[in-house]
Design a protein around this motif. Structure first.
Motif, PDB file in Angstrom:
ATOM      1  N   TYR A 135     -34.716  26.375 100.752  1.00  0.00           N
ATOM      2  CA  TYR A 135     -35.641  25.427  99.752  1.00  0.00           C
ATOM      3  C   TYR A 135     -36.512  24.433 100.352  1.00  0.00           C
ATOM      4  O   TYR A 135     -37.742  24.237  99.865  1.00  0.00           O
ATOM      5  CB  TYR A 135     -34.341  24.666  98.983  1.00  0.00           C
ATOM      6  CG  TYR A 135     -33.543  25.179  97.950  1.00  0.00           C
ATOM      7  CD1 TYR A 135     -34.025  25.438  96.832  1.00  0.00           C
ATOM      8  CD2 TYR A 135     -32.341  25.977  98.625  1.00  0.00           C
ATOM      9  CE1 TYR A 135     -33.035  26.318  95.834  1.00  0.00           C
ATOM     10  CE2 TYR A 135     -31.205  26.655  97.600  1.00  0.00           C
ATOM     11  CZ  TYR A 135     -31.747  26.878  96.314  1.00  0.00           C
ATOM     12  OH  TYR A 135     -31.137  27.504  95.493  1.00  0.00           O
ATOM     13  N   ALA A 155     -22.870  23.218  88.307  1.00  0.00           N
ATOM     14  CA  ALA A 155     -23.945  24.228  87.756  1.00  0.00           C
ATOM     15  C   ALA A 155     -24.307  24.256  86.405  1.00  0.00           C
ATOM     16  O   ALA A 155     -25.407  24.697  85.890  1.00  0.00           O
ATOM     17  CB  ALA A 155     -23.512  25.465  88.421  1.00  0.00           C
ATOM     18  N   ALA A 190     -31.673  21.374  91.212  1.00  0.00           N
ATOM     19  CA  ALA A 190     -30.759  21.658  90.101  1.00  0.00           C
ATOM     20  C   ALA A 190     -29.937  23.093  90.948  1.00  0.00           C
ATOM     21  O   ALA A 190     -28.728  23.092  90.769  1.00  0.00           O
ATOM     22  CB  ALA A 190     -31.133  22.250  89.007  1.00  0.00           C
ATOM     23  N   ARG A 191     -30.832  23.963  91.489  1.00  0.00           N
ATOM     24  CA  ARG A 191     -29.961  25.227  91.794  1.00  0.00           C
ATOM     25  C   ARG A 191     -29.318  24.873  93.220  1.00  0.00           C
ATOM     26  O   ARG A 191     -28.421  25.293  93.423  1.00  0.00           O
ATOM     27  CB  ARG A 191     -31.084  26.556  92.177  1.00  0.00           C
ATOM     28  CG  ARG A 191     -31.819  26.800  90.789  1.00  0.00           C
ATOM     29  CD  ARG A 191     -32.885  27.841  91.199  1.00  0.00           C
ATOM     30  NE  ARG A 191     -33.854  27.965  90.185  1.00  0.00           N
ATOM     31  CZ  ARG A 191     -35.090  28.444  90.233  1.00  0.00           C
ATOM     32  NH1 ARG A 191     -35.475  28.815  91.429  1.00  0.00           N
ATOM     33  NH2 ARG A 191     -35.713  28.554  89.064  1.00  0.00           N
ATOM     34  N   ALA A 245     -29.654  21.190  83.067  1.00  0.00           N
ATOM     35  CA  ALA A 245     -30.811  22.126  82.886  1.00  0.00           C
ATOM     36  C   ALA A 245     -32.183  21.554  83.091  1.00  0.00           C
ATOM     37  O   ALA A 245     -32.234  20.330  82.810  1.00  0.00           O
ATOM     38  CB  ALA A 245     -30.233  22.785  81.539  1.00  0.00           C
ATOM     39  N   TYR A 270     -34.475  25.467  85.491  1.00  0.00           N
ATOM     40  CA  TYR A 270     -32.904  26.007  85.712  1.00  0.00           C
ATOM     41  C   TYR A 270     -32.188  25.964  84.482  1.00  0.00           C
ATOM     42  O   TYR A 270     -32.194  24.808  83.566  1.00  0.00           O
ATOM     43  CB  TYR A 270     -32.284  24.843  86.815  1.00  0.00           C
ATOM     44  CG  TYR A 270     -30.685  25.043  86.948  1.00  0.00           C
ATOM     45  CD1 TYR A 270     -30.684  26.336  87.806  1.00  0.00           C
ATOM     46  CD2 TYR A 270     -30.072  24.526  86.334  1.00  0.00           C
ATOM     47  CE1 TYR A 270     -28.958  26.345  88.003  1.00  0.00           C
ATOM     48  CE2 TYR A 270     -28.495  24.642  86.189  1.00  0.00           C
ATOM     49  CZ  TYR A 270     -28.347  25.715  87.326  1.00  0.00           C
ATOM     50  OH  TYR A 270     -26.728  25.970  87.484  1.00  0.00           O
ATOM     51  N   GLY A 306     -36.267  22.217  89.322  1.00  0.00           N
ATOM     52  CA  GLY A 306     -35.567  23.268  89.217  1.00  0.00           C
ATOM     53  C   GLY A 306     -34.662  23.841  90.396  1.00  0.00           C
ATOM     54  O   GLY A 306     -33.661  24.172  90.565  1.00  0.00           O
ATOM     55  N   TRP A 307     -35.416  23.510  91.648  1.00  0.00           N
ATOM     56  CA  TRP A 307     -34.853  23.963  92.863  1.00  0.00           C
ATOM     57  C   TRP A 307     -33.926  22.965  93.251  1.00  0.00           C
ATOM     58  O   TRP A 307     -32.636  23.528  93.989  1.00  0.00           O
ATOM     59  CB  TRP A 307     -36.024  23.671  94.130  1.00  0.00           C
ATOM     60  CG  TRP A 307     -37.199  24.377  94.145  1.00  0.00           C
ATOM     61  CD1 TRP A 307     -36.956  26.009  93.457  1.00  0.00           C
ATOM     62  CD2 TRP A 307     -38.450  24.352  94.664  1.00  0.00           C
ATOM     63  NE1 TRP A 307     -38.091  26.471  93.893  1.00  0.00           N
ATOM     64  CE2 TRP A 307     -39.129  25.593  94.314  1.00  0.00           C
ATOM     65  CE3 TRP A 307     -38.935  23.571  95.307  1.00  0.00           C
ATOM     66  CZ2 TRP A 307     -40.276  26.044  94.962  1.00  0.00           C
ATOM     67  CZ3 TRP A 307     -40.369  23.431  95.599  1.00  0.00           C
ATOM     68  CH2 TRP A 307     -40.956  24.619  95.370  1.00  0.00           C
TER      69      TRP A 307
END
Length: 495
Positions: free
Chosen positions: A89, A211, A200-201, A215, A10, A197-198
């Protein structure tokens, strides 16, 4: 063979870090006729420096200004979606985590649900209260009992370095970082590059101001230790220089190498190899209770094939009960056989299979000291000994030792010999024996005592490796009573 492709990690929206401006590395996984190609972002040193500056600025604007109650609410909304099996997700997690990990799909599904439930709002509030008598110190200065005031500040930049032995393990440290309002950059594990990453999104969706505050990236080698050269090594070195706090999971050698690469001023919080074990008292070994305890013990062995730091390697079982220690071992073997039919062990790599074979061979060659129960080619192994054996790691992958002892106290010295590696003990005993053993085991180095059956499912807010999840991440700033008193003459009402 079907080929599927996923973009992992992410990155916030930032010039110079757009998808076509970043190098991508492909991690391949295969299972059941499906080849999954996971693309992970690999930054240059300058890109990493720019990213670190960006998440710091964003956290100053948004994350640090959020009350902890709002952060908990945002996390809770994200977790609620992950618990909804119809959410995209959650569907991705159920579809692809078994492919990258090799674990049985139903095992992953049940494991995710149990894991996610520990991060609902009520559990998170307990999590914060466990470390802070007054959680409001995370939001502003609060009165100190000794006088003056105190406030907790999270890291200037938190680096996560994750291991991939258990799916979604990254959630623990991500949540910890958010609760102390730390901007964060996480380094994906090659063995499980998807969940961080999932999450974080998902956080960015449920609360858009977050957002830009975190990272998720990748480079080869855990923590940039192995094979980190060229741009790959530059990115690792850049983040090591930028982060003032590093929270890392992995093998002890990898963690030691990472520690040596960090500046001396960096706060380093490692979580390495640990040894878990169980103890079963005579009170739990009648004809009604013993099979039930063995069933629970088998679940602790089965979950993620003992890959967790809390998984058991040995069960010490008290003799002299209606059900003998050897009979308990037989019950355990039967339950592992049953669980294999429901949650099949993942296929082993050549080196993993060889490790299991060596462990079985060592048991068979020990003479009368130990005996191997069940077929040697079964996807589980139980070794039984009627004489006291040391606490030692098995070969994992559902290999477990059962040791008969006259008294559970007899096992305490051999457990204490592994003080540096102790963490979880599962105990089935009466309340009086539980607390007496807990005192002995705590003095020996054990940091977590659970019920058998719960060894591999820690409670929200547990003290990981005997430390504080949140307190270890913060620094405290105090306004002393003398400063308060000295300020009084300068107040407008003083004249």
């Amino acid at each position: 063979m079907t080929i599927e492709r996923i973009t992992a990690g992410y990155l916030p929206e930032l010039p110079g870090l757009r998808e076509d401006e970043v190098q991508w590395h492909v991690l391949p996984f295969e299972r059941g006729g499906v080849r999954l190609e996971v693309s992970v972002p690999l930054l240059t040193g300058p890109q990493m420096h720019a990213l670190a500056a960006h998440v710091r600025r964003a956290a100053d604007r948004h994350l640090r200004a959020m009350p902890v109650a709002e952060i908990i609410d945002a996390i809770d909304r994200a977790i609620a979606r992950l618990l909804d099996r119809s959410d995209p997700y959650r569907r991705q997690a159920e579809a692809w985590l078994p492919v990258v990990s090799g674990y049985d799909a139903d095992m992953v599904r049940l494991g995710l649900t149990g894991f996610f439930k520990t991060f609902r709002a009520a559990q998170l509030r307990r999590f914060v209260a466990e470390d802070f008598a007054n959680p409001a110190v995370l939001d502003g200065f609060q009165p100190a009992p000794k006088g003056g005031a105190v406030r907790a500040f999270g890291p200037d930049l938190l680096m996560h370095s994750w291991a991939g032995n258990v799916p979604a393990l990254s959630l623990w440290s991500l949540v910890c970082g958010l609760l102390v309002k730390a901007p964060a950059i996480g380094k994906l594990a090659s063995a499980e590059p998807l969940f961080a990453g999932w999450f974080a999104r998902l956080l960015a969706e449920v609360h858009p101001p977050l957002a830009d505050c975190l990272a998720v990236v990748w480079w080869s080698g855990a923590g940039g230790v192995d094979g980190a050269d060229g741009a790959n090594g530059d990115a690792a070195a850049a983040l090591h220089a930028e982060a003032d706090t590093v929270l890392a999971y992995g093998g002890n050698q990898t963690l030691q190498a990472l520690r040596q690469r960090l500046p001396v001023t960096t706060r380093f919080l490692p979580h390495g190899h640990k040894l878990g074990f169980g103890m079963v008292g005579a009170q739990a070994l009648d004809t009604l209770k013993a099979p039930a305890v063995a069933r629970l013990a088998a679940w602790d062995v089965m979950r993620y094939d003992q890959q967790g730091c809390y998984s058991p390697h040995v069960f010490y079982v008290e003799r002299g009960a209606p059900v003998s220690a050897r009979a308990f071992a037989d019950y355990l073997a039967a339950e592992l056989a049953n669980l294999q039919r429901r949650f099949a062990r993942r296929p082993l790599e050549l080196e993993e299979g060889a490790a299991v074979a060596r462990w079985q061979q060592a048991v068979e060659w020990s003479g009368d000291e130990q005996q191997l129960l069940g077929p040697v080619d079964a996807p589980w192994s139980v070794a039984y000994s009627d004489s006291l054996q040391p606490l030692a790691p098995t070969a994992l992958y559902r290999t477990i030792a059962v040791v008969g002892v006259d008294r559970l106290d007899d096992a305490v010295p051999v457990v204490a010999a592994q003080r540096d590696y102790l963490q979880t003990a599962g105990i089935a005993a009466s309340p009086e024996q539980l607390y007496r053993l807990a005192g002995l085991l705590g003095a020996a180095g054990v940091t977590r005592i659970s019920a058998i059956g719960s060894m591999s499912m820690p409670e929200a807010g547990w003290h990981h490796d005997g430390r504080f999840n949140l307190l270890d991440l913060v620094r405290m700033t105090e306004i002393e009573q003398s400063a308060e008193a000295a300020a009084q003459p300068f107040a407008p009402y003083a004249d």
